[in-house]
Design an enzyme around this catalytic site. Structure first.
Site, PDB file in Angstrom:
ATOM      1  N   GLY A 167      11.808  -9.779   2.415  1.00  0.00           N
ATOM      2  CA  GLY A 167      10.993  -8.630   2.040  1.00  0.00           C
ATOM      3  C   GLY A 167      10.701  -8.672   0.558  1.00  0.00           C
ATOM      4  N   ALA A 168       9.448  -8.969   0.211  1.00  0.00           N
ATOM      5  CA  ALA A 168       9.068  -9.165  -1.190  1.00  0.00           C
ATOM      6  C   ALA A 168       8.380  -7.943  -1.773  1.00  0.00           C
ATOM      7  CB  ALA A 168       8.171 -10.392  -1.324  1.00  0.00           C
ATOM      8  N   GLY A 169       8.762  -6.760  -1.291  1.00  0.00           N
ATOM      9  CA  GLY A 169       8.290  -5.529  -1.905  1.00  0.00           C
ATOM     10  C   GLY A 169       9.023  -5.274  -3.210  1.00  0.00           C
TER      11      GLY A 169
ATOM     12  N   LYS B 220      20.613  10.611   1.549  1.00  0.00           N
ATOM     13  CA  LYS B 220      19.367  10.043   1.019  1.00  0.00           C
ATOM     14  C   LYS B 220      18.191  10.404   1.916  1.00  0.00           C
ATOM     15  CE  LYS B 220      17.109   5.895  -0.675  1.00  0.00           C
ATOM     16  NZ  LYS B 220      17.140   4.437  -0.847  1.00  0.00           N
TER      17      LYS B 220
END
Length: 315
Positions: A21-23, A202
């Site tokens: 995941g390259a967010g 959260k």
């Protein structure tokens, strides 16, 4: 699945860690952890083998980092840990694509919002599954450099803390080792025995801040304006009843104080859901609001403010 005869050791500095995941969050963790482990970052697209990173203190760095498309990665060497940093709605598909190339005992660390993916993967993944609740804030800028590549891929908007634990209560030592590595890499982290409670806390914060800021297209701090407080109060009231029904202990100062503190601490930030809306991406509406609406069904509680928020939030 691949089955290496000698699985990598998590504590070995030569061991490789895989971030899927390259967010913004995946890039942020990769930028830090690359100083401690051989890290590979997997995303949907080809990317340069360096990552531009603007620290929380405003220092610009360029970090050598293998960045591959998910489909192109080969397990050589096999990873000692897989950090799943996708959006919640992409997590299972990404892991399913990766699974044939992983040893089934590989530990997972989940960084997703909400409380849907975490219990599902805890049940179905054969190896250890740990969950993280983090207050680290990051975003991806859109301005290109004169060379055509982004001058900065990820901005560390605000420092936070990451809590790590597992829902089954079976992997405390593993959580300690991961937290230790993160601290060495400059990411404040702690192992915790109550990760379920942390995730629901959260969730309470995200269920107020994310959908409202996405609906009105405002930074987090605008929710402190008197014009927004009626909506915030109604949502927190419904959330507090749901948490009580689920047996989730409130924070010492109460649910409203928790949410208002989060708004104040992240006043200048854009929520992840607002970033998704502005970029035309799918949002985590179902992952964040879905568990609360499901809890309302289980306990036969009326939550009109949450239902209206779900209907008006982009999906």
């Amino acid at each position: 699945m691949t089955q290496p005869s000698n699985p990598p050791v998590l504590t070995d500095r030569a061991s490789s860690w895989l971030i899927v995941g390259a967010g913004a969050l995946g890039q942020l963790f990769a930028a830090h952890l690359a100083s401690q482990r051989a890290v590979t970052l997997l995303g949907r697209r080809d990317a340069p083998s360096t990552l531009g990173y603007l620290t929380a203190e405003g220092e610009q760095r360029r970090i050598a980092l293998p960045r591959l498309r998910l489909r192109d990665w080969r397990p050589s060497p096999p990873p000692a840990l897989v950090i799943l940093a996708t959006k919640a709605h992409d997590g299972e598909a990404a892991l399913a694509e990766l699974e044939p190339r992983l040893d089934p005992t590989t530990p997972l660390l989940l960084l997703q919002n909400g409380f849907r993916l975490q219990p599902r993967l805890t049940t179905c993944w054969p190896g250890p599954v740990l969950c993280a609740s983090t207050t680290e804030a990051a975003y991806r800028p859109t301005s290109p450099s004169t060379s055509g590549e982004p001058a900065v891929d990820v901005v560390h908007a605000a420092r936070g803390h990451t809590w790590i634990g597992d829902l089954a209560g079976e992997h405390a030592e593993l959580a300690e080792r991961i937290a230790e590595t993160m601290n060495e890499a400059g990411l404040a982290a702690s192992a915790c025995a109550d990760i379920r409670r942390r995730l629901w806390h959260k969730l309470a914060i995200n269920a107020v801040i994310n959908p409202l800021t996405a609906r009105y297209r405002i930074p987090n701090g605008e929710l402190a304006h008197p014009a927004r407080q009626r909506e915030v109060t109604a949502l927190v009231g419904e959330i507090s009843r749901l948490m009580a029904a689920e047996g989730i202990e409130p924070p010492e100062a109460g649910w409203m104080a928790l949410v208002q503190r989060a708004i104040g601490n992240s006043a200048a930030n854009q929520s992840s859901m607002l970033q998704d809306v502005l970029a035309g991406r799918p949002t985590e509406r179902d992952a964040i609001l879905g568990p609360l609406l499901e809890a309302a069904e289980r306990h036969a509680l009326d939550v009109p403010a949450l239902r209206a928020l779900y209907s008006s939030t982009p999906g």
